[in-house]
Write an enzyme that holds these catalytic residues in place. Sequence first.
Site, PDB file in Angstrom:
ATOM      1  CE  LYS A 102      -4.487  -1.434   1.691  1.00  0.00           C
ATOM      2  NZ  LYS A 102      -4.299  -2.864   2.028  1.00  0.00           N
ATOM      3  CD  GLU A 124     -12.010   5.620   2.214  1.00  0.00           C
ATOM      4  OE1 GLU A 124     -12.028   6.822   1.879  1.00  0.00           O
ATOM      5  OE2 GLU A 124     -11.550   4.715   1.490  1.00  0.00           O
ATOM      6  CB  SER A 389      -0.163  -8.088  -1.203  1.00  0.00           C
ATOM      7  OG  SER A 389      -0.973  -8.930  -0.415  1.00  0.00           O
TER       8      SER A 389
HETATM    9  C1  LIG Z   1      -5.113  -3.908   1.574  1.00  0.00           C
HETATM   10  C2  LIG Z   1      -4.406  -5.161   1.277  1.00  0.00           C
HETATM   11  C3  LIG Z   1      -4.765  -5.982   0.176  1.00  0.00           C
HETATM   12  C4  LIG Z   1      -5.951  -5.702  -0.692  1.00  0.00           C
HETATM   13  O1  LIG Z   1      -5.873  -4.552  -1.456  1.00  0.00           O
HETATM   14  P1  LIG Z   1      -5.692  -4.577  -3.037  1.00  0.00           P
HETATM   15  O2  LIG Z   1      -6.006  -3.189  -3.435  1.00  0.00           O
HETATM   16  O3  LIG Z   1      -6.678  -5.577  -3.591  1.00  0.00           O
HETATM   17  O4  LIG Z   1      -4.315  -4.979  -3.330  1.00  0.00           O
HETATM   18  C5  LIG Z   1      -4.010  -7.111  -0.083  1.00  0.00           C
HETATM   19  N1  LIG Z   1      -2.962  -7.448   0.688  1.00  0.00           N
HETATM   20  C6  LIG Z   1      -2.586  -6.692   1.750  1.00  0.00           C
HETATM   21  C7  LIG Z   1      -1.418  -7.126   2.555  1.00  0.00           C
HETATM   22  C8  LIG Z   1      -3.291  -5.530   2.076  1.00  0.00           C
HETATM   23  O5  LIG Z   1      -2.917  -4.793   3.136  1.00  0.00           O
END
Ligand SMILES: *Cc1c(COP(=O)(O)O)cnc(C)c1O
Length: 406
Positions: A102, A124, A389
């Site tokens: 993010k 938000e 992610s």
């Molecule tokens: C917020 C989040 C997501 C989901 O958000 P996307 O916009 O779909 O990528 C996925 N993995 C993690 C670790 C997150 O914090």
Amino acid sequence: MKFNNIEFDTYFKNYPDHNGFFGKYGGSYIPPELQVAMDEIAEAYQTICKSSKFIAELRKIRREFQGRPTPISHLERLSSSIGTGVQLYVKREDLNHTGAHKLNHCMGEALLAKYMGKKKVIAETGAGQHGVALATAAAYFGLKCDIYMGSVDIKKQAPNVARMKILGARVIEVTDGLATLKEAVDAAFAAYCKEYRDAIYCIGSVVGPHPFPMMVRDFQSVVGIEAREQFLDMTGELPDAVVACVGGGSNAMGLFSGFLNDPVDIYGVEPLGRGIKMGDHAASLTYGEEGIMHGFNSIMLKDENGEPAPVYSVASGLDYPSCGPEHAFLHDLGRVKYDVVNDDETIDAFYTLSRLEGIIPAIESSHAVAYGMKLAKTMGKGAVLINLSGRGDKDMDYIIEKYGIR
Ligand SMILES: *Cc1c(COP(=O)(O)O)cnc(C)c1O
């Protein structure tokens, strides 16, 4: 590469179009007073993103503050445990500063705010992940930061609330209605309508009205660009498949954008939660239909009144009843295949990756790992690259309470 009559050599030039459309998806469906503000952001972004000063500053931030490039790790023990010969790899966004992808778009959005001469960023947050990433970016640039959050979420996510406050953000409690994410979105938009001369609104994924799906994709594309180059360096070839989880879809668009023009199978993984009954999952592309919410046209889950349906996922970052318009477009084209994994498969993958590789993944990312493992079982040979992610530290309390130590 041509796919279904779309020329992917020139894809990023053509999509989205000038009004933010990916085919019929995307656009901007918002009140006129907000449209003024969005037009200002779109215009500023189109100019600023091409300036060499902006590009150089973003590169420096990624290298010196975020810790980019993040590595790719070969999952040797997990691959042998599957036993088909298929090799699994992960792109380590969990090693990005603050522990997830993010920050890639939050640093970009806050840098844009600085170049536009804004003094404040507004957003938000639900689970608090976007709020923490944005508060981090705001602290770095010396911008004010107002985060709107439902009082129910404030209670549930105490550590993230504390993080935001330590980083200097104001966390504004929203008590209307169910006092969760939807009410927080409404309150943040209302504040933005009043403050847009001094502030910009920072959306947390490839969703919302134009230009956000495009802008957030562009900021996240660093993941795919790095991954493609690193994978070629490591193995001399491209992966056969790439996999990412899809909530709003930003980490997925980041990885996918590096491989859209390659002969690589691309998989987006949605959360099936407890099962296929409405309310038990958040698999918008798999079970949803076309519709407008939060200012853009996409594929969404609707209740019997056509309103956004209640959704559920074990991963709080994935429980969104729609998804980015570009995913809806790539879904209809067939360029990306979207599929689901449920909570149980996800939690199994969470423990397996931790135990076999020494990497504790976020529960969101565990969806992609679970799918990559399933895929590897069906393939005879080859390589699968999974976007990790984020890291699982934020999920520890929940995992221990609900599932214990396995
Ligand atoms: C917020 C989040 C997501 C989901 O958000 P996307 O916009 O779909 O990528 C996925 N993995 C993690 C670790 C997150 O914090």
